[in-house]
Design an enzyme around this catalytic site. Sequence first.
Site, PDB file in Angstrom:
ATOM      1  N   ARG A   1      -2.645  -5.879  -8.705  1.00 43.63           N
ATOM      2  CA  ARG A   1      -1.924  -7.132  -8.934  1.00 43.63           C
ATOM      3  C   ARG A   1      -2.662  -7.848 -10.054  1.00 43.63           C
ATOM      4  NH1 ARG A   1      -2.407  -7.794  -2.562  1.00 43.63           N
ATOM      5  NH2 ARG A   1      -4.548  -7.577  -3.241  1.00 43.63           N
TER       6      ARG A   1
ATOM      7  N   LYS B   1     -16.231  -3.731   9.553  1.00 43.43           N
ATOM      8  CA  LYS B   1     -16.947  -4.257  10.728  1.00 43.43           C
ATOM      9  C   LYS B   1     -16.243  -5.410  11.412  1.00 43.43           C
ATOM     10  CE  LYS B   1     -21.301  -2.166   9.717  1.00 43.43           C
ATOM     11  NZ  LYS B   1     -21.230  -1.750   8.302  1.00 43.43           N
TER      12      LYS B   1
ATOM     13  N   HIS C   1       0.836  -1.206   0.000  1.00 43.71           N
ATOM     14  CA  HIS C   1       0.000   0.000   0.000  1.00 43.71           C
ATOM     15  C   HIS C   1       0.874   1.260   0.000  1.00 43.71           C
ATOM     16  CE1 HIS C   1      -3.064  -2.598   2.357  1.00 43.71           C
ATOM     17  NE2 HIS C   1      -3.584  -2.402   1.150  1.00 43.71           N
TER      18      HIS C   1
END
Length: 165
Positions: A91, A42, A18
């Site tokens: 990717r 969540k 990232h």
Amino acid sequence: MTQRAVCPGSFDPVTYGHLDVIARTARLAEEVIVAVGMNMAKNGLFRPDERVAMLQEACQGWTNVAVMTFDGLLVDFCRAHDAEVISKGVRAADFAYELQMAQMNRRLTGVDTVFLPTAPEWAFVSSSLVREIATLGGDVTPFLPPAVAEQTVARVAAKLRESTG
Ligand code: PNS
């Protein structure tokens, strides 16, 4: 490339893959907003505020990068923040789905997506694999900034203690 770009994701947790995409976007756009999606948060390993804090620490060297959470549609977040472009690392395995989302987002509001091919050294890294490796006792330090690796190992251990009573 553009004035303001959004790098969206779950970032549960943020990996070097990232950070490579965020750094490359920060060289292409004047401003970058890293947007942590709340919809999918969540049942995550980390709460959204924890993901934001880890990202803020990891991105502190880049003066044109801000970190925020978002709820609802990504295109609405982009519009609300005047972001012209979504920047995504891809990717090979994700390409079909990423393409579909990029086309849908463009159809919804006209916001465009640029794909940055994931750097080969991080092409096999994903947050989900990192979580699995940490849960099964493997070494995740090559894939995460040191503070993130430390928190990941601690959180996985706490969750395991919780689940075994
Ligand atoms: O880290 P991820 O799982 O690749 O992140 C996916 C994310 C957050 C970018 C994607 O799920 C998303 O944009 N969610 C927001 C909801 C939305 O806009 N859905 C419509 C997509 S076409």
